[in-house]
Write a protein that holds these residues in place. Sequence first.
Motif, PDB file in Angstrom:
ATOM      1  N   LEU A   3       7.131   2.027  -7.196  1.00  0.00           N
ATOM      2  CA  LEU A   3       7.088   0.807  -6.400  1.00  0.00           C
ATOM      3  C   LEU A   3       7.186  -0.432  -7.285  1.00  0.00           C
ATOM      4  CD1 LEU A   3       6.062   2.925  -4.376  1.00  0.00           C
ATOM      5  CD2 LEU A   3       4.395   1.228  -3.569  1.00  0.00           C
ATOM      6  N   ALA A   4       8.168  -1.298  -7.016  1.00  0.00           N
ATOM      7  CA  ALA A   4       8.284  -2.575  -7.718  1.00  0.00           C
ATOM      8  C   ALA A   4       7.349  -3.565  -7.024  1.00  0.00           C
ATOM      9  CB  ALA A   4       9.723  -3.074  -7.676  1.00  0.00           C
ATOM     10  N   VAL A   5       6.270  -3.953  -7.709  1.00  0.00           N
ATOM     11  CA  VAL A   5       5.246  -4.808  -7.109  1.00  0.00           C
ATOM     12  C   VAL A   5       5.120  -6.092  -7.915  1.00  0.00           C
ATOM     13  CG1 VAL A   5       2.810  -4.993  -6.453  1.00  0.00           C
ATOM     14  CG2 VAL A   5       4.012  -2.795  -6.236  1.00  0.00           C
ATOM     15  N   SER A   6       5.338  -7.218  -7.251  1.00  0.00           N
ATOM     16  CA  SER A   6       5.243  -8.519  -7.917  1.00  0.00           C
ATOM     17  C   SER A   6       3.842  -9.109  -7.837  1.00  0.00           C
ATOM     18  CB  SER A   6       6.232  -9.494  -7.256  1.00  0.00           C
ATOM     19  OG  SER A   6       5.830  -9.749  -5.914  1.00  0.00           O
ATOM     20  N   VAL A  38       1.264  -5.301   0.272  1.00  0.00           N
ATOM     21  CA  VAL A  38       1.098  -4.581   1.534  1.00  0.00           C
ATOM     22  C   VAL A  38       1.863  -3.257   1.480  1.00  0.00           C
ATOM     23  CG1 VAL A  38       1.738  -4.602   3.988  1.00  0.00           C
ATOM     24  CG2 VAL A  38       0.554  -6.566   2.979  1.00  0.00           C
ATOM     25  N   MET A  39       3.053  -3.278   0.903  1.00  0.00           N
ATOM     26  CA  MET A  39       3.832  -2.040   0.781  1.00  0.00           C
ATOM     27  C   MET A  39       3.049  -0.984   0.003  1.00  0.00           C
ATOM     28  SD  MET A  39       7.648  -1.433  -0.835  1.00  0.00           S
ATOM     29  CE  MET A  39       7.153  -1.787  -2.537  1.00  0.00           C
ATOM     30  N   ALA A  40       2.400  -1.395  -1.089  1.00  0.00           N
ATOM     31  CA  ALA A  40       1.616  -0.450  -1.884  1.00  0.00           C
ATOM     32  C   ALA A  40       0.466   0.134  -1.063  1.00  0.00           C
ATOM     33  CB  ALA A  40       1.090  -1.139  -3.136  1.00  0.00           C
ATOM     34  N   HIS A  41      -0.193  -0.715  -0.270  1.00  0.00           N
ATOM     35  CA  HIS A  41      -1.288  -0.235   0.579  1.00  0.00           C
ATOM     36  C   HIS A  41      -0.774   0.704   1.662  1.00  0.00           C
ATOM     37  CE1 HIS A  41      -4.944  -2.394  -0.761  1.00  0.00           C
ATOM     38  NE2 HIS A  41      -4.084  -3.298  -1.220  1.00  0.00           N
ATOM     39  N   LEU A  42       0.415   0.446   2.202  1.00  0.00           N
ATOM     40  CA  LEU A  42       1.002   1.340   3.195  1.00  0.00           C
ATOM     41  C   LEU A  42       1.314   2.701   2.583  1.00  0.00           C
ATOM     42  CD1 LEU A  42       3.440  -1.128   5.026  1.00  0.00           C
ATOM     43  CD2 LEU A  42       1.384  -0.080   6.004  1.00  0.00           C
ATOM     44  N   PHE A  43       1.831   2.719   1.369  1.00  0.00           N
ATOM     45  CA  PHE A  43       2.105   3.985   0.686  1.00  0.00           C
ATOM     46  C   PHE A  43       0.825   4.784   0.497  1.00  0.00           C
ATOM     47  CE2 PHE A  43       6.401   2.750  -0.150  1.00  0.00           C
ATOM     48  CZ  PHE A  43       7.065   3.914  -0.503  1.00  0.00           C
ATOM     49  N   LYS A  44      -0.263   4.074   0.139  1.00  0.00           N
ATOM     50  CA  LYS A  44      -1.549   4.743  -0.060  1.00  0.00           C
ATOM     51  C   LYS A  44      -2.080   5.287   1.267  1.00  0.00           C
ATOM     52  CE  LYS A  44      -5.033   5.865  -2.757  1.00  0.00           C
ATOM     53  NZ  LYS A  44      -4.853   6.767  -3.924  1.00  0.00           N
ATOM     54  N   ASP A  76       4.636  -9.770  10.612  1.00  0.00           N
ATOM     55  CA  ASP A  76       3.935  -8.498  10.766  1.00  0.00           C
ATOM     56  C   ASP A  76       3.247  -8.085   9.463  1.00  0.00           C
ATOM     57  OD1 ASP A  76       4.919  -8.322  13.377  1.00  0.00           O
ATOM     58  OD2 ASP A  76       6.757  -7.337  12.693  1.00  0.00           O
ATOM     59  N   ILE A  77       3.929  -8.326   8.356  1.00  0.00           N
ATOM     60  CA  ILE A  77       3.370  -7.978   7.038  1.00  0.00           C
ATOM     61  C   ILE A  77       2.158  -8.856   6.744  1.00  0.00           C
ATOM     62  CG2 ILE A  77       3.860  -7.930   4.555  1.00  0.00           C
ATOM     63  CD1 ILE A  77       6.824  -7.355   5.341  1.00  0.00           C
ATOM     64  N   GLN A  78       2.277 -10.149   7.005  1.00  0.00           N
ATOM     65  CA  GLN A  78       1.163 -11.072   6.768  1.00  0.00           C
ATOM     66  C   GLN A  78      -0.032 -10.732   7.672  1.00  0.00           C
ATOM     67  OE1 GLN A  78       3.466 -14.628   7.453  1.00  0.00           O
ATOM     68  NE2 GLN A  78       3.503 -15.138   5.261  1.00  0.00           N
ATOM     69  N   ALA A  79       0.267 -10.365   8.911  1.00  0.00           N
ATOM     70  CA  ALA A  79      -0.813 -10.012   9.837  1.00  0.00           C
ATOM     71  C   ALA A  79      -1.541  -8.751   9.365  1.00  0.00           C
ATOM     72  CB  ALA A  79      -0.233  -9.800  11.237  1.00  0.00           C
ATOM     73  N   TYR A  80      -0.795  -7.797   8.819  1.00  0.00           N
ATOM     74  CA  TYR A  80      -1.413  -6.561   8.309  1.00  0.00           C
ATOM     75  C   TYR A  80      -2.335  -6.880   7.136  1.00  0.00           C
ATOM     76  CZ  TYR A  80      -1.778  -1.654   6.848  1.00  0.00           C
ATOM     77  OH  TYR A  80      -2.250  -0.394   6.529  1.00  0.00           O
ATOM     78  N   ALA A  81      -1.901  -7.776   6.265  1.00  0.00           N
ATOM     79  CA  ALA A  81      -2.732  -8.168   5.118  1.00  0.00           C
ATOM     80  C   ALA A  81      -4.023  -8.823   5.584  1.00  0.00           C
ATOM     81  CB  ALA A  81      -1.945  -9.109   4.213  1.00  0.00           C
ATOM     82  N   THR A  82      -3.923  -9.676   6.591  1.00  0.00           N
ATOM     83  CA  THR A  82      -5.112 -10.358   7.119  1.00  0.00           C
ATOM     84  C   THR A  82      -6.055  -9.363   7.782  1.00  0.00           C
ATOM     85  OG1 THR A  82      -3.838 -12.376   7.486  1.00  0.00           O
ATOM     86  CG2 THR A  82      -5.911 -12.152   8.704  1.00  0.00           C
ATOM     87  N   PRO A  89      11.779   0.511   2.371  1.00  0.00           N
ATOM     88  CA  PRO A  89      11.171   1.012   3.607  1.00  0.00           C
ATOM     89  C   PRO A  89      10.564  -0.056   4.511  1.00  0.00           C
ATOM     90  CG  PRO A  89       9.702   1.383   1.761  1.00  0.00           C
ATOM     91  CD  PRO A  89      10.954   0.802   1.190  1.00  0.00           C
ATOM     92  N   LEU A  90      10.637  -1.352   4.148  1.00  0.00           N
ATOM     93  CA  LEU A  90      10.068  -2.403   4.985  1.00  0.00           C
ATOM     94  C   LEU A  90      11.113  -3.181   5.766  1.00  0.00           C
ATOM     95  CD1 LEU A  90       7.186  -4.046   2.875  1.00  0.00           C
ATOM     96  CD2 LEU A  90       7.020  -2.335   4.679  1.00  0.00           C
ATOM     97  N   LEU A  91      12.358  -2.736   5.760  1.00  0.00           N
ATOM     98  CA  LEU A  91      13.410  -3.495   6.427  1.00  0.00           C
ATOM     99  C   LEU A  91      13.223  -3.573   7.943  1.00  0.00           C
ATOM    100  CD1 LEU A  91      16.643  -2.449   4.485  1.00  0.00           C
ATOM    101  CD2 LEU A  91      15.496  -4.662   4.450  1.00  0.00           C
ATOM    102  N   PHE A  92      12.407  -2.700   8.486  1.00  0.00           N
ATOM    103  CA  PHE A  92      12.150  -2.725   9.936  1.00  0.00           C
ATOM    104  C   PHE A  92      11.174  -3.837  10.310  1.00  0.00           C
ATOM    105  CE2 PHE A  92       8.453  -0.715   8.293  1.00  0.00           C
ATOM    106  CZ  PHE A  92       7.443  -0.972   9.201  1.00  0.00           C
TER     107      PHE A  92
END
Length: 445
Positions: free
Chosen positions: A25-28, A35-41, A168-174, A160-163
């Motif tokens: 995972l390329a994580v900046s 959020v992508m990393a947390h989804l993978f976990k 939605d991503i910001q809401a998931y983080a919150t 995998p986040l193109l959908f």
Amino acid sequence: MDLLTGFIAFIDKERLFTRDQSMLLAVSGGVDSVVMAHLFKAAGFNFSIAHCNFQLRGEESLRDEAFVEDLAASLQVPFHQVRFDTTAHTASHRVSIQVAARQLRYEWLEQTRVTAACNYIVTAHHMQDSAETVLMNLSKGTGIAGLHGILPKQGHLVRPLLFAQKADIQAYATEHHIAFVEDSSNITVKYTRNFFRHKVIPVIQEAYPGVVANIAGSITRFREAEILYAQSVETHIKRLVEQKGNMYMIPVLKLQKTVPLQTVAWEIFRQYGCSPAQLPQVLELLDSSSGKLVETGTHRIIRDRQWLLITPLAEEEAPVIVIEKDRTAVAMAGGLLKLKTSARKDTTTIPAAAHIACLDKHALQYPLILRKWKQGDYFYPLGMRKKKKLSRFFIDQKLSLPRKENTWVLESAKRIVWIVGLRIDDRFKITDQTKELLTIEWETL
């Protein structure tokens, strides 16, 4: 459908990877990649985290690096990191900061993927990123390939986040109390993508609030249309393009009757270095006389009677090849010369094939010279007592321009012995007095 469910469903639908595979995972440190990393976990996938420090934002770059390292530790996954001298790369390669960062990033990620034995590199591009790409491509001019946006899978790269939309991503983080860091360079509009993100799309959304989702829906249809387009183009190419060695031949009349001409011609000629600006010049060749040509960055497109001939630009070759008396073979571009000495006998048959030269060896003076023909060259064609310029001989033989340019001559004491593969000189032919023969065969490789 919540983000995690949509995430897993999108991976399965697009067949991005399987659960037994390992992801890098390329994580900046920004909200999308974190959020992508947390989804993978949460999904239970096997993954590592990779972070690039481009050293462009001073303390902020160090903060991001430390944050991502802590994230990997908290998720209990392997961590890979690198620091780049991006400014030096920009200067040495004469590219923009954006291009330099992209080049450094993907080269290192691929190296790390291999050394870490991961199956794919994963980036956090989402629906807005893909919509921005389509608008940017449309703005600068694009073919149908520019309308498919960012693809979910390209080689060893998956997204995998193109959908998902940014909101939605910001809401998931919150909702899940996921911490992340903000990159100050994302605010500036001096970069093209940021300009579209902060200035263009918000204005369009005032008239069409659902513009991002609408473009994403169109992207799906564009991707399917592109498949049909590629199949049709391939059919036209098979019908029109004939290959002979390193030369490609297109019948003028067939191409003229092709519909749609502009589109099919572009798809054919762009493979040979033709730019959009050069395409009208190439199409003008259809109505021009023989000998007219267009030179692209990599090829030459020539009108030759009823054909368009496409040949690679000539590579630098040795101007002359010296052949000593004991040589039995000479390798050269596109073929091999095989030399054989034999005694003349009453039963000796002289081959009539043009690719074989049967010469009176005692009429030759060594060393022989093999070179490309040049203007002003002349010889005495077999069976004639008058000399003829090679340029005139080529016209009589109706040789195409590529064939002329790739014609070699064999020379003895500054006299042409053989136009390789075409005709020997009458002065070196076999006679009743010939005692020893030199047979040279041209074999195309």
